[in-house]
Design a protein around this motif. Structure first.
Motif, short mmCIF file in Angstrom:
data_model
loop_
_atom_site.label_atom_id
_atom_site.label_comp_id
_atom_site.label_asym_id
_atom_site.label_seq_id
_atom_site.Cartn_x
_atom_site.Cartn_y
_atom_site.Cartn_z
N LEU A 92 3.91 17.35 -8.48
CA LEU A 92 3.11 16.13 -8.30
C LEU A 92 1.73 16.45 -7.75
N ILE A 93 1.65 17.33 -6.76
CA ILE A 93 0.37 17.64 -6.13
C ILE A 93 -0.49 18.53 -7.03
N GLU A 94 0.13 19.48 -7.70
CA GLU A 94 -0.64 20.44 -8.48
C GLU A 94 -0.97 19.97 -9.89
N SER A 95 -0.40 18.85 -10.34
CA SER A 95 -0.69 18.37 -11.69
C SER A 95 -2.13 17.85 -11.78
N ASP A 96 -2.68 17.96 -12.98
CA ASP A 96 -4.07 17.52 -13.23
C ASP A 96 -4.05 16.02 -13.51
N LYS A 97 -4.07 15.23 -12.44
CA LYS A 97 -3.95 13.78 -12.56
C LYS A 97 -5.33 13.13 -12.72
N PRO A 98 -5.37 11.95 -13.35
CA PRO A 98 -6.62 11.18 -13.37
C PRO A 98 -7.04 10.78 -11.95
#
Length: 523
Positions: A92-98
């Motif tokens: 969750l933290i390391e994902s490339d989120k918008p």
């Protein structure tokens, strides 16, 4: 026609169901359902539902995936499955989120802070509260998200209050609670603040106030069963502190173990405290043993709740992962280096072996040439002596034929015969001067046996020189078996019963008349 129409309708319905299952609205409904299951204490069912939902969505749909990971990590936290929770939070933290999904990072940090507080790791607890606060302050002025920001700030305040109480700053925490209660209008937040205030009173040894708040919370039906049972276990501890063992026994009778290992750990520890207050050592040991077994069953990084390790395993796990990748790269690089080194060593060994073989061949060739040179000198000397002997023999024949009475001449011929020595058969000779040294023998051999091939004639010359099979093979660059076969074929052509060397010497000693007679016989 009807059958084709039915098949088309089934395919269309299947496609519609698949599209509906992956739609954002469907994901939101399932997330709300999982939240309801978590609030009801049915954490295992919530995890199963979220696992099924994760398989339905596209992995590239970061928004839906982030919602699932956020909710499932909360369920894992309540269950006590630390490895699974940390795995989801890391993704969750390391994902490339918008940019508009920033609040998931804040939720993840708050969850980690709560997790560390449960295990009394206060340094890490404060660290993650600070990270969550930094994320919220960075995005606090985003338009249209004021309500979300305020909600997260309230959660951060409650985490800070819990941290203050847990780190023996209960008075400060109690003052913060009073201010927070006045500002909040959310019922769930009010219940959380009441539970925190109960903890603060217990840290200040105001057991009566803490017990009174716990009784009010137990009677509040808005709490889910697991939270109510947790408050009841806290009340039992307060009653033990008041020495109200009878009331504590009554509350204990309302509790029972569940499928949640995290809850069971607290349950067994509370039972141990109650048995200790009664002086029942057997029961105390039984609950302590069960608590230890339950703590050990919480597999993963934080498997033992009895320890207090001030290490951030969430970040250490990421560092270990990077270190493992580096080790794998180093191992792969090392394999390449060893492979190249092995190829170089193999090539060097082959080249060295070829060089050694070449040197041995040259050395052996030099020895043979030296031996043949010495034999050539001997043959030359013997040839001259043979010529001298033949001249002496001819003079003797002339003397015998003419009956010369010159005694002095006869004595001179005798001395010439005696000084010429014993004429031995020719030995080795230089191959490079083969025809020069053996011309006379070869001429006699061709006269006596004109049907011999060049190879057989050459072998015959070497045999006449008394060379061994090994030396002949080295001289003509053939194998020893080839030399033996050629010699056998030569002997058959010569049709002789004596040894080949003796026969060839006999031919060498023939005069012209005998050679002519033999040639006439052959023809």
């Amino acid at each position: 026609m009807n059958k084709r129409l039915l098949i088309s309708i089934i395919i269309l319905l299947t496609a519609v169901i698949a599209l509906t299952a992956a739609s954002p609205a469907f994901v939101d409904r399932e997330i709300q359902r999982s939240d309801s299951l978590i609030n009801a204490g049915n954490y295992a069912e919530a995890v199963r539902n979220l696992d099924w939902l994760e398989k339905k969505i596209d992995r590239k749909d970061i928004r839906s995936l982030s919602k699932i990971l956020n909710t499932r990590s909360e369920a894992f936290l309540q269950i006590g499955n630390a490895p699974a929770m940390l795995k989801d939070l890391r993704v969750l933290i390391e994902s490339d989120k918008p940019a508009d999904l920033w609040y998931f990072d804040a939720e993840a940090y708050l969850r980690l802070a709560e997790f560390h507080r449960e295990y009394r790791r206060f340094i890490l607890n404060r660290k993650y509260i600070g990270k969550a606060s930094a994320v919220v302050e960075k995005n606090g002025n985003r338009p249209g998200e004021r309500e979300l920001v305020e909600k997260l700030r309230h959660k951060i305040i409650m985490r800070k209050i819990r941290a203050s109480i847990a780190s023996d700053s209960a008075k400060v925490g109690l003052a913060q609670i009073e201010r927070a209660i006045k500002k909040t209008h959310n019922i769930d937040d009010s219940l959380d603040l009441e539970m925190i205030r109960s903890d603060a009173y217990s840290h200040l040894n105001r057991i009566d106030s803490a017990a009174a708040i716990s009784r009010r919370l137990i009677d509040d039906r808005r709490l889910n069963p697991d939270v109510r049972n947790t408050v009841r276990m806290n009340l039992i501890r307060y009653l033990i502190g008041q020495n109200s063992l009878k009331a504590a026994d009554e509350e204990w009778g309302l509790l029972k173990p569940s499928s949640n290992a995290h809850y069971n750990l607290k349950y067994y520890l509370t039972g141990r405290d109650l048995a200790k207050a009664h002086g029942d050592e057997h029961t105390e040991y039984m609950y302590f043993k069960r608590a230890s077994q339950t703590a050990d069953s919480l597999t993963g990084i934080y498997s033992n709740a009895m320890t207090q390790v001030e290490v951030d395993y969430f970040e250490v796990a990421a560092a270990n992962h990077e270190a493992e990748l580096a080790r794998q790269a180093n191992r792969q690089r090392l394999w390449w280096i060893w492979g190249l080194a092995g190829l170089v060593a193999l090539a060097t060994a082959i080249a060295g072996f070829a060089l050694l073989k070449s040197r041995r061949g040259r050395r052996r060739q030099a020895i043979i040439e030296k031996k043949l040179g010495s034999r050539n000198a001997e043959v030359g000397s013997l040839t001259r002596r043979q010529a001298s002997m033949e001249q002496s023999q001819q003079e003797i024949r002339n003397i015998l034929a003419s009956k010369i009475d010159d005694a002095e001449k006869v004595e001179e011929i005798k001395r010439s015969i005696l000084t010429s020595g014993d004429l031995e058969s020719p030995r080795h000779m230089d191959i490079s001067r083969h025809d020069d040294a053996t011309g006379e023998f070869l001429a006699k051999l061709r006269i006596a046996h004109p049907n011999l091939t060049n190879a057989e004639t050459r072998i015959a010359a070497f045999v006449w020189q008394n060379l061994s099979n090994k030396d002949i093979a080295a001289a003509i660059n053939r194998s020893v078996s080839t030399v033996k076969y050629t010699k056998s074929s030569l002997k058959k052509k010569l049709a002789t019963d004596i040894s080949l060397e003796e026969y060839l010497r006999g031919i060498s000693a023939m005069d012209d008349a005998e050679l002519a007679r033999r040639a006439n016989i052959k023809t």
